[in-house]
Enzyme design. Structure first.
Site, short mmCIF file in Angstrom:
data_model
loop_
_atom_site.label_atom_id
_atom_site.label_comp_id
_atom_site.label_asym_id
_atom_site.label_seq_id
_atom_site.Cartn_x
_atom_site.Cartn_y
_atom_site.Cartn_z
N TYR A 7 0.85 -1.20 0.00
CA TYR A 7 0.00 0.00 0.00
C TYR A 7 0.88 1.24 0.00
O TYR A 7 0.70 2.14 -0.84
CB TYR A 7 -0.92 -0.02 1.22
CG TYR A 7 -1.57 1.31 1.53
CD1 TYR A 7 -0.99 2.20 2.45
CD2 TYR A 7 -2.76 1.67 0.92
CE1 TYR A 7 -1.57 3.42 2.72
CE2 TYR A 7 -3.36 2.89 1.19
CZ TYR A 7 -2.75 3.78 2.10
OH TYR A 7 -3.34 5.00 2.37
N1 LIG Z 1 -9.01 7.38 6.22
C1 LIG Z 1 -7.82 7.81 6.60
O1 LIG Z 1 -7.55 8.01 7.79
C2 LIG Z 1 -6.75 8.05 5.57
C3 LIG Z 1 -7.08 8.08 4.22
N2 LIG Z 1 -6.07 8.29 3.30
C4 LIG Z 1 -6.45 8.34 1.87
O2 LIG Z 1 -7.52 9.25 1.69
C5 LIG Z 1 -8.45 8.73 0.71
C6 LIG Z 1 -9.83 8.63 1.33
O3 LIG Z 1 -9.76 7.74 2.45
P1 LIG Z 1 -11.10 6.95 2.89
O4 LIG Z 1 -12.27 7.84 2.74
O5 LIG Z 1 -10.80 6.30 4.20
O6 LIG Z 1 -11.18 5.84 1.75
P2 LIG Z 1 -12.00 4.44 1.77
O7 LIG Z 1 -11.10 3.36 2.30
O8 LIG Z 1 -13.30 4.69 2.40
O9 LIG Z 1 -12.15 4.15 0.17
C7 LIG Z 1 -12.73 5.10 -0.65
C8 LIG Z 1 -13.43 4.42 -1.79
O10 LIG Z 1 -12.50 3.82 -2.71
C9 LIG Z 1 -13.28 2.96 -3.51
N3 LIG Z 1 -12.45 1.94 -4.17
C10 LIG Z 1 -11.58 1.10 -3.60
N4 LIG Z 1 -11.03 0.29 -4.52
C11 LIG Z 1 -11.60 0.63 -5.72
C12 LIG Z 1 -11.46 0.15 -7.04
N5 LIG Z 1 -10.63 -0.86 -7.33
N6 LIG Z 1 -12.20 0.73 -8.01
C13 LIG Z 1 -13.04 1.75 -7.72
N7 LIG Z 1 -13.21 2.25 -6.49
C14 LIG Z 1 -12.50 1.68 -5.50
C15 LIG Z 1 -14.29 2.31 -2.60
O11 LIG Z 1 -15.50 2.16 -3.33
P3 LIG Z 1 -16.69 1.17 -2.87
O12 LIG Z 1 -16.88 1.44 -1.39
O13 LIG Z 1 -17.85 1.63 -3.71
O14 LIG Z 1 -16.23 -0.24 -3.15
C16 LIG Z 1 -14.39 3.29 -1.43
O15 LIG Z 1 -15.68 3.82 -1.28
C17 LIG Z 1 -7.87 7.39 0.25
O16 LIG Z 1 -7.13 7.56 -0.93
C18 LIG Z 1 -6.96 7.00 1.40
O17 LIG Z 1 -5.90 6.13 0.98
C19 LIG Z 1 -4.76 8.45 3.65
C20 LIG Z 1 -4.40 8.41 4.97
C21 LIG Z 1 -5.38 8.26 6.03
N1 LIG Z 2 -8.20 3.69 1.48
C1 LIG Z 2 -7.87 3.91 2.76
N2 LIG Z 2 -6.61 4.29 3.06
C2 LIG Z 2 -6.27 4.48 4.37
C3 LIG Z 2 -7.21 4.30 5.39
C4 LIG Z 2 -8.54 3.91 5.03
O1 LIG Z 2 -9.41 3.74 5.89
N3 LIG Z 2 -8.80 3.74 3.72
N4 LIG Z 2 -6.88 4.48 6.70
C5 LIG Z 2 -5.64 4.79 7.06
C6 LIG Z 2 -5.36 4.92 8.55
O2 LIG Z 2 -6.13 5.97 9.06
C7 LIG Z 2 -3.93 5.18 8.93
O3 LIG Z 2 -3.51 6.34 8.29
C8 LIG Z 2 -3.80 5.41 10.42
O4 LIG Z 2 -4.25 4.36 11.11
C9 LIG Z 2 -4.54 4.94 6.07
N5 LIG Z 2 -5.02 4.81 4.70
#
Ligand SMILES: NC(=O)C1=CN([C@@H]2O[C@H](COP(=O)(O)OP(=O)(O)OC[C@H]3O[C@@H](n4cnc5c(N)ncnc54)[C@H](OP(=O)(O)O)[C@@H]3O)[C@@H](O)[C@H]2O)C=CC1
Ligand SMILES: Nc1nc2c(c(=O)[nH]1)N=C([C@H](O)[C@@H](O)CO)CN2
Length: 240
Positions: free
Chosen positions: A152
């Site tokens: 990742y």
């Molecule tokens: N949440 C956090 O604390 C953190 C988040 N980030 C980044 O910020 C962004 C938003 O995070 P977050 O809201 O938690 O994201 P999520 O983990 O909730 O994923 C967002 C969406 O990505 C879609 N997705 C995943 N794989 C595919 C695919 N192969 N094709 C199409 N759609 C896909 C899913 O669609 P579906 O549900 O419809 O399958 C999901 O709704 C991400 O890029 C994440 O990596 C970075 C660090 C921390």
């Molecule tokens: N696609 C996602 N990416 C990440 C997520 C997630 O929920 N969906 N969550 C994290 C964590 O919050 C991490 O940053 C701390 O525990 C990272 N990326």
């Protein structure tokens, strides 16, 4: 000045993508989201006038089908926010080759293929709105690595590098930037011990929530002079 050209948010069905779609619509933007799994929130977004396109970026054909759909329906775009992502660990993984392929596909190949395909649409949008934006949602671990989410983190580092390459290739018409959160919001499956450890990794020791990401996206969209850069949303984690 609110932009008129449509902004695409990938992975807009939940959490940050959903919050961002709602916030930009409320600000007068024309928003398109992609989703993979149908759910109630998608129907609600459609009622708000948001164009919701089902797209699965886990295969080359899935990415290309999405590209064809957009190219068939739109003559210009104001931006695209590459938010779609899967956060998978090596633990419990049966085949690390498939894991690396999956991470690279959604975090690097899909944004790469889509950015190249949409250059003309984004330039047309820039002609109309005065600028166009590509925003890559990366991660703090793109720079620091992760011992539990190796594939990742590597794929997010690849996405971070795309920010530099596309910023050079698409300037001056299109700004290309990244947002690197460390923690935005937990997942419901995160237990108390995990949450405590995660909170203690930063100086501010808080879960900021998706609005922290929405604020960063709004800043970049409003900026007239930022490209090739990353906004770090990490609560001072780099100083712990
Ligand atoms: N949440 C956090 O604390 C953190 C988040 N980030 C980044 O910020 C962004 C938003 O995070 P977050 O809201 O938690 O994201 P999520 O983990 O909730 O994923 C967002 C969406 O990505 C879609 N997705 C995943 N794989 C595919 C695919 N192969 N094709 C199409 N759609 C896909 C899913 O669609 P579906 O549900 O419809 O399958 C999901 O709704 C991400 O890029 C994440 O990596 C970075 C660090 C921390
Ligand atoms: N696609 C996602 N990416 C990440 C997520 C997630 O929920 N969906 N969550 C994290 C964590 O919050 C991490 O940053 C701390 O525990 C990272 N990326």
């Amino acid at each position: 000045m609110t932009r008129k050209m449509p902004i695409i948010i990938t992975g807009g069905g939940q959490r940050l993508g959903l919050a961002c779609a709602k916030a930009l619509v409320a600000q007068g933007y024309n928003v398109i989201i992609t989703y993979r799994r149908a759910r109630q929130d998608i129907a609600l977004l459609e009622k708000q006038g948001i164009s919701c396109i089902q797209a699965d970026f886990s295969s080359i054909s899935g990415v290309d089908e999405f590209i064809t759909t957009i190219q068939g329906q739109y003559s210009a775009l104001g931006g695209i926010i590459h938010n779609a992502s899967e956060w998978e660990a090596e633990e419990g993984c049966l085949d690390t080759a498939l894991l690396m392929e999956k991470m690279w596909q959604v975090h690097v190949f899909a944004p790469y293929r889509i950015n190249l395909a949409f250059e003309a649409l984004l330039c047309a949008g820039s002609e109309h709105d005065g600028q166009a934006d590509i925003i890559h949602m990366t991660d703090y671990v793109a720079e620091k690595g992760s011992d539990k989410h190796i594939a990742y983190a590597a794929s997010k580092a690849g996405l971070a590098n795309l920010t530099c390459s596309f910023a050079k290739r698409f300037s001056p018409q299109i700004k290309v930037n990244a947002i690197a959160p460390s923690l935005l919001m937990f997942n419901s499956c995160d237990d108390a011990e995990y949450r405590s450890k995660a909170l203690n990794k930063s100086l501010l020791r808080k879960e900021p929530g998706e609005q922290e990401g929405v604020l960063a996206i709004k800043y970049i969209l409003d900026s007239r002079y930022m490209t090739g850069r990353t906004l770090s949303l990490d609560g001072g984690r780099h100083l712990v």
